[in-house]
Design an enzyme around this catalytic site. Structure first.
Site, short mmCIF file in Angstrom:
data_model
loop_
_atom_site.label_atom_id
_atom_site.label_comp_id
_atom_site.label_asym_id
_atom_site.label_seq_id
_atom_site.Cartn_x
_atom_site.Cartn_y
_atom_site.Cartn_z
N SER A 1 0.79 -1.23 0.00
CA SER A 1 0.00 0.00 0.00
C SER A 1 0.82 1.27 0.00
CB SER A 1 -0.95 0.00 1.20
OG SER A 1 -0.22 -0.09 2.42
N HIS B 1 -2.65 5.95 6.21
CA HIS B 1 -1.69 5.74 5.12
C HIS B 1 -1.19 7.12 4.66
CE1 HIS B 1 -3.48 1.68 4.80
NE2 HIS B 1 -2.34 1.35 4.23
#
Length: 360
Positions: free
Chosen positions: A53, A314
């Site tokens: 990711s 993130h």
């Protein structure tokens, strides 16, 4: 008159000898091997992103339609990902093959799939048919034995349970052993990447291979009124562990993997200092990571509902831009390792790793 003819003849012979010498030298140069101008093959000089990711662009938004849930593909590749911010002279194209949640086994050669996608190394083998790969940047390892994202989710859950121990207390017991088990898996993935390029006719000096680590998305220095579902619902003890222990020890394991595989290493463990999620209080503009994020529209779709909070914690678009800036600087050096640290201008720069360690 006879003497002048003799001189003319002598000059003519000297001229012929010089011409013969020139042709001999030219002939020899043509027969000697010439230095190859970079990667072999045809196509544009390209930087390729592989991994999970943090390379795919999770959190950066604007995901490509084919990786935003279509036919079960949740790789979440974003045009804002760090690999697309690489600016190095002569590299004119960037390609992102990373997939959110990918373990080392899916980056390596083999049958492991991630969100319907096959081996990233196999995809690289197809890419080199029409691209000249100048650099491969890899972010992988967190989804192997450490399960770093899952542990952050566990700490998120722990916030709701005031009577229990902080989740970091449970994690501490076997955290280092998890990292130790991860290292050979990451080495194997890097070796498979080199194997693919070797099979395509690449010499090792034709391309750069970089393994990067992970930045801590959260830290303890956040306003108390944001330690909830409005921003970052974590206990202070867990926030401190993620920043001071989790990210730094994971980075140390990845440094070891890079060394064993003969790859360069870029340390991101301190890259987010001062820019973690919720660190800006009311003003989130200076943060490089997403806060607790819910895609409310996805909750109305059974197939998308389980991915509604996938972007949380993130790097955001600004974070990816900063990581790409630091990576660009690192690629232009001959350093085997460096760390991304904030400079006086407020941007990340590639600094010698020893400086990062002293700051830690």
């Amino acid at each position: 008159m006879a003497r002048s003819r003799w001189w003319l003849a002598a000059f003519a012979l000297v001229g012929v000898a010089l011409l013969v010498g020139v042709f001999v030298l030219i002939g020899r140069d043509e027969q000697q091997p010439t230095e190859r101008p970079g990667p072999p093959g045809r196509g544009p000089l390209t930087v390729v992103g592989l991994g999970d990711s943090t390379m795919s662009g999770e959190g950066a938004g604007d995901y490509t339609a084919d990786t935003d849930g279509r036919n079960g593909n949740w790789c979440h590749r974003s045009p804002n990902a760090s690999v697309h911010h690489v600016t190095v002279t002569s590299i004119v194209k960037s390609v992102n093959l990373a997939c959110s949640g990918a373990p080392s086994g899916q980056v390596a050669l083999g049958d492991v799939k991630q969100w319907t996608e096959p081996s990233q190394a196999q995809q690289l083998a197809q890419l080199v048919k029409n691209h000249r790969v100048s650099a491969v940047v890899v972010a992988v390892g967190a989804n192997d034995d450490p399960h770093f994202s899952r542990l952050i989710s566990e700490c998120f859950t722990s916030w709701f349970m005031d009577d229990g121990d902080p989740c970091s207390e449970r994690i501490k017991d076997d955290w280092q052993s998890r990292i130790d088990k991860m290292v050979p898996k990451v080495v194997g993935a890097l070796e498979d990447i080199k194997k693919v390029l070797r099979g395509a006719g690449y010499d090792r000096e034709d391309y750069e291979l970089v393994l990067q680590s992970y930045a801590a998305p959260i830290g303890p220095d956040i306003p108390e009124n944001l330690r909830n579902l409005n921003g970052c619902p974590f206990r202070t003890e867990d926030l401190r562990w993620v920043k001071d222990t989790g990210a730094t020890s994971l980075s140390a394991g990845l440094r070891q993997a890079a060394s064993e595989a003969g790859a360069r290493f870029l340390d991101l463990s301190r890259a987010g200092d001062g820019h973690e999620a919720c660190s800006g209080g009311r003003d989130a503009s200076g943060e490089w990571f997403t806060r607790f994020t819910v895609q409310w529209d996805d909750l109305t779709d059974a197939e998308r509902a389980t991915h509604a909070i996938q972007e949380s914690f993130h790097p955001n678009a600004a974070g990816h831009e900063q990581f790409g800036r630091c990576l660009s600087e690192f690629l232009t050096t001959n350093d085997e390792s460096a760390a991304c640290l904030e400079g006086e201008d407020g941007n990340l720069h590639a600094a010698p790793s020893v400086l990062a360690q002293s700051r830690g």
